[in-house]
Design a protein around this motif. Structure first.
Motif, PDB file in Angstrom:
ATOM      1  N   ALA A 175       0.856  -1.445  -0.268  1.00  0.00           N
ATOM      2  CA  ALA A 175      -0.179  -0.316   0.000  1.00  0.00           C
ATOM      3  C   ALA A 175       1.018   1.223   0.474  1.00  0.00           C
ATOM      4  CB  ALA A 175      -0.853   0.105   1.051  1.00  0.00           C
ATOM      5  N   GLU A 176       1.762   0.954   0.888  1.00  0.00           N
ATOM      6  CA  GLU A 176       3.267   2.506   0.785  1.00  0.00           C
ATOM      7  C   GLU A 176       3.013   2.588  -0.003  1.00  0.00           C
ATOM      8  OE1 GLU A 176       6.855   3.993   1.676  1.00  0.00           O
ATOM      9  OE2 GLU A 176       6.786   2.519   1.240  1.00  0.00           O
ATOM     10  N   ALA A 177       3.982   1.544  -0.998  1.00  0.00           N
ATOM     11  CA  ALA A 177       4.650   1.137  -2.394  1.00  0.00           C
ATOM     12  C   ALA A 177       3.843   1.998  -3.563  1.00  0.00           C
ATOM     13  CB  ALA A 177       5.489   0.143  -2.537  1.00  0.00           C
ATOM     14  N   ILE A 178       2.541   1.812  -3.606  1.00  0.00           N
ATOM     15  CA  ILE A 178       0.925   2.294  -4.261  1.00  0.00           C
ATOM     16  C   ILE A 178       1.124   3.496  -4.516  1.00  0.00           C
ATOM     17  CG2 ILE A 178      -0.765   2.837  -4.935  1.00  0.00           C
ATOM     18  CD1 ILE A 178      -0.345  -0.712  -5.079  1.00  0.00           C
ATOM     19  N   ALA A 179       1.171   4.112  -3.058  1.00  0.00           N
ATOM     20  CA  ALA A 179       0.826   5.336  -3.054  1.00  0.00           C
ATOM     21  C   ALA A 179       1.871   6.597  -2.811  1.00  0.00           C
ATOM     22  CB  ALA A 179       0.130   5.354  -0.674  1.00  0.00           C
ATOM     23  N   ARG A 180       2.728   6.031  -2.899  1.00  0.00           N
ATOM     24  CA  ARG A 180       4.206   6.918  -3.052  1.00  0.00           C
ATOM     25  C   ARG A 180       3.805   7.155  -4.181  1.00  0.00           C
ATOM     26  NH1 ARG A 180       7.248   8.819   0.571  1.00  0.00           N
ATOM     27  NH2 ARG A 180       7.356   7.851   3.448  1.00  0.00           N
ATOM     28  N   ALA A 181       4.242   6.314  -5.497  1.00  0.00           N
ATOM     29  CA  ALA A 181       3.581   6.264  -7.199  1.00  0.00           C
ATOM     30  C   ALA A 181       3.087   7.167  -7.287  1.00  0.00           C
ATOM     31  CB  ALA A 181       3.700   4.759  -7.539  1.00  0.00           C
ATOM     32  N   THR A 182       1.694   6.498  -6.517  1.00  0.00           N
ATOM     33  CA  THR A 182       0.835   7.494  -7.097  1.00  0.00           C
ATOM     34  C   THR A 182       1.654   9.145  -7.123  1.00  0.00           C
ATOM     35  OG1 THR A 182      -0.632   6.603  -6.687  1.00  0.00           O
ATOM     36  CG2 THR A 182      -1.936   8.114  -6.911  1.00  0.00           C
ATOM     37  N   ASP A 183       1.335   9.565  -5.562  1.00  0.00           N
ATOM     38  CA  ASP A 183       2.857  10.959  -5.086  1.00  0.00           C
ATOM     39  C   ASP A 183       3.316  11.222  -5.879  1.00  0.00           C
ATOM     40  OD1 ASP A 183       2.228  13.312  -3.468  1.00  0.00           O
ATOM     41  OD2 ASP A 183       5.014  11.994  -2.634  1.00  0.00           O
ATOM     42  N   ALA A 184       4.668  10.100  -6.115  1.00  0.00           N
ATOM     43  CA  ALA A 184       5.514  10.973  -7.864  1.00  0.00           C
ATOM     44  C   ALA A 184       4.852  10.982  -8.393  1.00  0.00           C
ATOM     45  CB  ALA A 184       6.365   9.286  -7.701  1.00  0.00           C
ATOM     46  N   CYS A 185       3.869  10.368  -8.992  1.00  0.00           N
ATOM     47  CA  CYS A 185       3.040  11.219 -10.426  1.00  0.00           C
ATOM     48  C   CYS A 185       2.546  12.596 -10.450  1.00  0.00           C
ATOM     49  CB  CYS A 185       2.215  10.270 -10.378  1.00  0.00           C
ATOM     50  SG  CYS A 185       2.609   8.241 -11.344  1.00  0.00           S
ATOM     51  N   LEU A 186       1.836  13.189  -8.852  1.00  0.00           N
ATOM     52  CA  LEU A 186       1.392  14.178  -8.520  1.00  0.00           C
ATOM     53  C   LEU A 186       2.892  15.097  -8.964  1.00  0.00           C
ATOM     54  CD1 LEU A 186      -1.170  13.229  -6.090  1.00  0.00           C
ATOM     55  CD2 LEU A 186      -1.954  13.810  -8.692  1.00  0.00           C
ATOM     56  N   MET A 187       3.699  14.792  -8.450  1.00  0.00           N
ATOM     57  CA  MET A 187       4.432  16.227  -8.233  1.00  0.00           C
ATOM     58  C   MET A 187       5.143  15.645  -9.401  1.00  0.00           C
ATOM     59  SD  MET A 187       3.688  17.254  -5.201  1.00  0.00           S
ATOM     60  CE  MET A 187       5.237  18.132  -4.841  1.00  0.00           C
ATOM     61  N   LEU A 188       4.938  15.082 -10.388  1.00  0.00           N
ATOM     62  CA  LEU A 188       6.570  15.415 -11.679  1.00  0.00           C
ATOM     63  C   LEU A 188       5.942  16.776 -12.368  1.00  0.00           C
ATOM     64  CD1 LEU A 188       8.155  14.095 -13.238  1.00  0.00           C
ATOM     65  CD2 LEU A 188       5.865  13.252 -14.718  1.00  0.00           C
ATOM     66  N   GLY A 189       6.928  17.129 -12.516  1.00  0.00           N
ATOM     67  CA  GLY A 189       7.349  18.554 -13.369  1.00  0.00           C
ATOM     68  C   GLY A 189       7.286  18.461 -15.192  1.00  0.00           C
ATOM     69  N   THR A 190       7.337  17.215 -15.426  1.00  0.00           N
ATOM     70  CA  THR A 190       7.603  16.911 -16.569  1.00  0.00           C
ATOM     71  C   THR A 190       6.013  16.634 -16.905  1.00  0.00           C
ATOM     72  OG1 THR A 190       8.162  14.827 -16.648  1.00  0.00           O
ATOM     73  CG2 THR A 190       9.291  17.160 -16.967  1.00  0.00           C
ATOM     74  N   PRO A 191       5.460  17.075 -18.224  1.00  0.00           N
ATOM     75  CA  PRO A 191       3.738  16.059 -18.292  1.00  0.00           C
ATOM     76  C   PRO A 191       4.119  14.829 -18.215  1.00  0.00           C
ATOM     77  CG  PRO A 191       4.958  17.256 -21.045  1.00  0.00           C
ATOM     78  CD  PRO A 191       5.378  17.847 -19.206  1.00  0.00           C
ATOM     79  N   ASN A 192       2.650  14.035 -17.828  1.00  0.00           N
ATOM     80  CA  ASN A 192       2.340  12.585 -17.667  1.00  0.00           C
ATOM     81  C   ASN A 192       1.895  12.365 -19.284  1.00  0.00           C
ATOM     82  OD1 ASN A 192       1.426  13.443 -15.562  1.00  0.00           O
ATOM     83  ND2 ASN A 192       1.911  11.771 -14.655  1.00  0.00           N
ATOM     84  N   VAL A 193       1.164  11.420 -19.634  1.00  0.00           N
ATOM     85  CA  VAL A 193       0.326  10.903 -20.511  1.00  0.00           C
ATOM     86  C   VAL A 193       0.735   9.516 -20.202  1.00  0.00           C
ATOM     87  CG1 VAL A 193      -0.645  10.041 -22.636  1.00  0.00           C
ATOM     88  CG2 VAL A 193       0.457  12.368 -22.135  1.00  0.00           C
ATOM     89  N   ALA A 194      -0.683   8.703 -19.949  1.00  0.00           N
ATOM     90  CA  ALA A 194      -1.200   7.296 -19.198  1.00  0.00           C
ATOM     91  C   ALA A 194      -1.782   6.680 -20.296  1.00  0.00           C
ATOM     92  CB  ALA A 194      -1.410   6.912 -18.005  1.00  0.00           C
TER      93      ALA A 194
END
Length: 317
Positions: A175-194
Motif C-alpha cells: 500500500a505504501e509503495a502504491i501511495a508513493r508512486a501515485t504521489d510521484a506522479c502528482l509531483m512530477l514537473g514534466t507532462p505525463n500521459v497514461a
C-alpha cells in the motif's frame, strides 16, 4: 489460429467456413468458388461490426483481457526507439511485472513504463501476469524521479488486474509503495500521459496512471475492483460478474462521460487483438497529441493542471 471469445461464436462459425472454402479453392483441382468466399467474408465482416457496435460492459471486459491484445512491450517495440530498459528499485530487487526505461518517442527523449502481462505461459509467469509487487512500484518511482530530474515526459501503459495481493508483497509495504508512486506522479514537473491498454485494475493501475492525460482504448476497462471481486463483495456471488460490470460503469464511454479519462482511442473493428499494429499506431498518435498540449509549459503549471484535473473529478456530477 485465432482465439475467439464465447460471444464471438457466430463470427467464428462464418470465418471458419471462409477458411474451409479458401483451402478448397486453393487445392489442386479445386472448383472456382471465389464469389462464395467473398460473400461469406463480407457477411462475417458485417457480423463482426454489428457485434462490436453493441458490446455489453461484461463483453468489453472479456475483450480487454483477450490474450492476443498487444501488451506494453509490443507498444514499446513499435513506438519507442533506442529503448534502454532499467531494472530494480535500488531497495529490494527487480519486479518484471512493471517494465520501464529510457527511449525516444517521435524523436524526443522520454521515460516509458508499464505493466507487462506476458504473451505465453513462460512470459506470463516471468511477469507475474502484470500484477506488480512493491518493488515494481518503487521502480516506477525511481523512473518518475529520473524523468523529473532530467526534464523528460513520462508515458505509462496500464494493463493489470491489480497489484499482487500476496503475503510477501504486503509485508514489504504494498500500500505504501502504491501511495508513493501515485504521489510521484502528482509531483512530477514534466507532462505525463497514461494509456489504459487492457485492464486498469484498482490502485495497481492508479499508481502509474495519475497523469496529465489519461487515455483509454475503446474496449479497455478501468475499475476499482474486478467485476468478479465486486460481485463477491456486493452479492456474495462471483457468478454475477456481468451484473457488477454493468453497475460499476467501467467502460471507456462511461468513464469519459464522468471525466475520469480524457480521451478514447478507437480500436480496429473486432478489437485491438485482431489488428494490433493499427491499434498501436492509433495509440501513438493519441500520445503525441496529448504531449503536445503541454509544450512550453513550466513545471509549476504542469503540476497545477494535473492537480486541478483530479480535484475536479466528481464535482459536477
Amino acid at each position: 489460429m485465432k482465439a475467439y471469445l464465447d460471444f464471438e461464436k457466430p463470427v467464428a462459425d462464418l470465418e471458419g467456413k471462409v477458411a474451409e472454402l479458401k483451402v478448397l479453392e486453393d487445392s489442386e483441382g479445386g472448383v472456382g468458388i471465389s464469389e462464395e468466399v467473398a460473400r461469406l467474408q463480407a457477411k462475417a465482416d458485417q457480423a463482426l461490426r454489428d457485434l462490436y457496435a453493441r458490446l455489453t460492459p461484461w463483453q468489453k471486459t472479456q475483450v480487454a483481457r483477450h490474450p492476443g491484445r498487444p501488451h506494453t512491450l509490443d507498444y514499446i517495440r513499435r513506438l519507442i526507439e533506442d529503448f534502454v530498459p532499467l531494472a530494480g528499485d535500488r531497495k529490494y530487487g527487480e519486479d518484471e511485472a512493471i517494465v520501464g526505461g529510457l527511449g525516444r518517442f517521435r524523436g524526443a527523449s522520454v521515460v516509458v513504463m508499464g505493466h507487462e502481462k506476458g504473451s505465453d505461459t513462460e512470459s506470463r509467469l516471468k511477469h507475474n501476469f502484470g500484477m506488480a509487487r512493491p518493488e515494481g512500484y518503487r521502480k516506477a518511482v525511481r523512473l518518475i524521479e529520473l524523468a523529473d530530474r532530467f526534464g523528460l515526459p513520462v508515458i505509462a501503459f496500464v494493463d493489470t488486474a491489480g497489484a499482487y495481493p500476496g503475503v510477501g508483497a504486503e509485508e514489504r509495504g504494498q500500500a505504501e509503495a502504491i501511495a508513493r508512486a501515485t504521489d510521484a506522479c502528482l509531483m512530477l514537473g514534466t507532462p505525463n500521459v497514461a494509456v489504459i491498454i487492457g485492464e486498469g485494475g484498482s490502485g495497481g493501475a492508479v499508481a502509474i496512471a495519475t497523469a496529465n492525460r489519461v487515455l483509454m482504448l475503446e474496449h479497455a476497462i478501468y475499475t476499482v475492483a474486478s467485476p468478479e471481486a465486486s460481485a463477491s463483495i456486493l452479492w456474495h456471488d462471483s457468478a454475477r460478474a456481468a451484473d457488477a460490470a454493468t453497475a460499476m460503469k467501467i467502460t471507456a464511454s462511461d468513464l469519459k462521460r464522468f471525466g475520469v479519462i480524457d480521451a478514447i482511442i478507437a480500436e480496429p473493428t473486432g478489437g485491438a487483438h485482431r489488428k494490433p499494429d493499427e491499434a498501436i499506431e492509433a495509440t501513438g498518435r493519441a500520445i503525441d497529441a496529448a504531449l503536445k498540449e503541454f509544450a512550453g509549459l513550466d513545471a509549476d503549471e504542469i503540476r497545477r493542471r494535473r492537480r486541478e484535473k483530479f480535484l475536479a473529478m466528481g464535482r459536477n456530477l
